[in-house]
Motif scaffolding. Structure first.
Motif, PDB file in Angstrom:
ATOM      1  N   TRP A  59     -12.378   1.612  -7.042  1.00 45.05           N
ATOM      2  CA  TRP A  59     -10.964   1.320  -7.259  1.00 45.05           C
ATOM      3  C   TRP A  59     -10.772   0.973  -8.729  1.00 45.05           C
ATOM      4  CZ3 TRP A  59      -6.887   1.732  -3.952  1.00 45.05           C
ATOM      5  CH2 TRP A  59      -7.193   1.962  -2.610  1.00 45.05           C
ATOM      6  N   ARG A  60      -9.768   1.568  -9.374  1.00 43.82           N
ATOM      7  CA  ARG A  60      -9.485   1.308 -10.795  1.00 43.82           C
ATOM      8  C   ARG A  60      -8.033   0.868 -10.969  1.00 43.82           C
ATOM      9  NH1 ARG A  60     -13.696   3.181 -13.770  1.00 43.82           N
ATOM     10  NH2 ARG A  60     -14.876   4.924 -12.930  1.00 43.82           N
ATOM     11  N   ILE A  61      -7.821  -0.037 -11.920  1.00 39.71           N
ATOM     12  CA  ILE A  61      -6.456  -0.413 -12.291  1.00 39.71           C
ATOM     13  C   ILE A  61      -5.926   0.695 -13.185  1.00 39.71           C
ATOM     14  CG2 ILE A  61      -5.003  -2.050 -13.539  1.00 39.71           C
ATOM     15  CD1 ILE A  61      -7.118  -4.204 -12.821  1.00 39.71           C
ATOM     16  N   GLN A 112       0.835  -1.187   0.000  1.00 41.42           N
ATOM     17  CA  GLN A 112       0.000   0.000   0.000  1.00 41.42           C
ATOM     18  C   GLN A 112       0.873   1.242   0.000  1.00 41.42           C
ATOM     19  OE1 GLN A 112      -2.980   0.065   3.040  1.00 41.42           O
ATOM     20  NE2 GLN A 112      -3.725   2.074   2.463  1.00 41.42           N
ATOM     21  N   GLU A 155      -0.753  -1.924 -15.451  1.00 38.91           N
ATOM     22  CA  GLU A 155      -0.593  -3.375 -15.425  1.00 38.91           C
ATOM     23  C   GLU A 155       0.739  -3.726 -16.089  1.00 38.91           C
ATOM     24  OE1 GLU A 155      -2.719  -7.334 -17.340  1.00 38.91           O
ATOM     25  OE2 GLU A 155      -3.914  -5.554 -16.985  1.00 38.91           O
ATOM     26  N   LEU A 167      -0.359  -5.261 -10.667  1.00 40.91           N
ATOM     27  CA  LEU A 167      -1.469  -4.349 -10.928  1.00 40.91           C
ATOM     28  C   LEU A 167      -1.384  -3.194  -9.940  1.00 40.91           C
ATOM     29  CD1 LEU A 167      -4.337  -6.965 -11.194  1.00 40.91           C
ATOM     30  CD2 LEU A 167      -3.080  -5.917 -13.071  1.00 40.91           C
ATOM     31  N   THR A 168      -1.443  -1.969 -10.447  1.00 39.00           N
ATOM     32  CA  THR A 168      -1.475  -0.789  -9.593  1.00 39.00           C
ATOM     33  C   THR A 168      -2.906  -0.264  -9.603  1.00 39.00           C
ATOM     34  OG1 THR A 168       0.827  -0.234 -10.081  1.00 39.00           O
ATOM     35  CG2 THR A 168      -0.548   1.534  -9.184  1.00 39.00           C
ATOM     36  N   TRP A 169      -3.494  -0.197  -8.418  1.00 39.17           N
ATOM     37  CA  TRP A 169      -4.873   0.247  -8.241  1.00 39.17           C
ATOM     38  C   TRP A 169      -4.880   1.634  -7.608  1.00 39.17           C
ATOM     39  CZ3 TRP A 169      -9.273  -2.942  -9.066  1.00 39.17           C
ATOM     40  CH2 TRP A 169      -8.982  -4.257  -9.428  1.00 39.17           C
ATOM     41  N   LYS A 170      -5.846   2.460  -8.004  1.00 37.95           N
ATOM     42  CA  LYS A 170      -6.009   3.790  -7.404  1.00 37.95           C
ATOM     43  C   LYS A 170      -7.490   4.010  -7.126  1.00 37.95           C
ATOM     44  CE  LYS A 170      -4.963   8.645  -7.882  1.00 37.95           C
ATOM     45  NZ  LYS A 170      -4.287   9.665  -8.663  1.00 37.95           N
ATOM     46  N   ARG A 171      -7.772   4.549  -5.965  1.00 39.61           N
ATOM     47  CA  ARG A 171      -9.154   4.815  -5.595  1.00 39.61           C
ATOM     48  C   ARG A 171      -9.597   6.142  -6.195  1.00 39.61           C
ATOM     49  NH1 ARG A 171     -11.852   3.676   0.144  1.00 39.61           N
ATOM     50  NH2 ARG A 171     -13.963   4.190  -0.462  1.00 39.61           N
ATOM     51  N   ASP A 215      -0.352  -1.635  -4.850  1.00 39.43           N
ATOM     52  CA  ASP A 215       0.257  -2.518  -5.838  1.00 39.43           C
ATOM     53  C   ASP A 215       0.031  -3.955  -5.402  1.00 39.43           C
ATOM     54  OD1 ASP A 215       1.293  -0.507  -7.480  1.00 39.43           O
ATOM     55  OD2 ASP A 215       3.132  -0.369  -6.312  1.00 39.43           O
ATOM     56  N   THR A 247      -2.148   4.671  -3.750  1.00 39.50           N
ATOM     57  CA  THR A 247      -2.310   3.489  -4.597  1.00 39.50           C
ATOM     58  C   THR A 247      -2.044   2.215  -3.815  1.00 39.50           C
ATOM     59  OG1 THR A 247       0.009   3.567  -5.297  1.00 39.50           O
ATOM     60  CG2 THR A 247      -1.588   4.724  -6.705  1.00 39.50           C
TER      61      THR A 247
END
Length: 70
Positions: free
Chosen positions: A60-62, A25, A65, A51-55, A31, A29
């Protein structure tokens, strides 16, 4: 996106195994990395995926990748 969807629609008997899952975390973001072993009737590969996710609000969206063959 269209190319990937077309490839997956043509594949039969898809099997995906995941291992070595790690979550890191950051400030904005998250990972998630793992080993992905993909097999289908037409294709197989094994690699490390991150995968890197962001709120964004409540979702939450990727946003990134990365995949590297093992």
């Amino acid at each position: 996106k269209r190319s990937r969807r077309a490839t997956l629609e043509k594949s039969e008997g898809i099997k995906i195994d995941f291992s070595d899952i790690q979550i890191v975390q950051g400030k904005d973001t998250v990972d998630i990395s793992f080993i992905q072993d993909y097999q289908s009737g037409r294709h197989s590969d094994k690699g490390k995926k991150t995968l890197t996710w962001k709120r964004e609000g409540e979702i939450w969206r990727i946003i990134k990748e990365v995949w590297a063959k093992i």
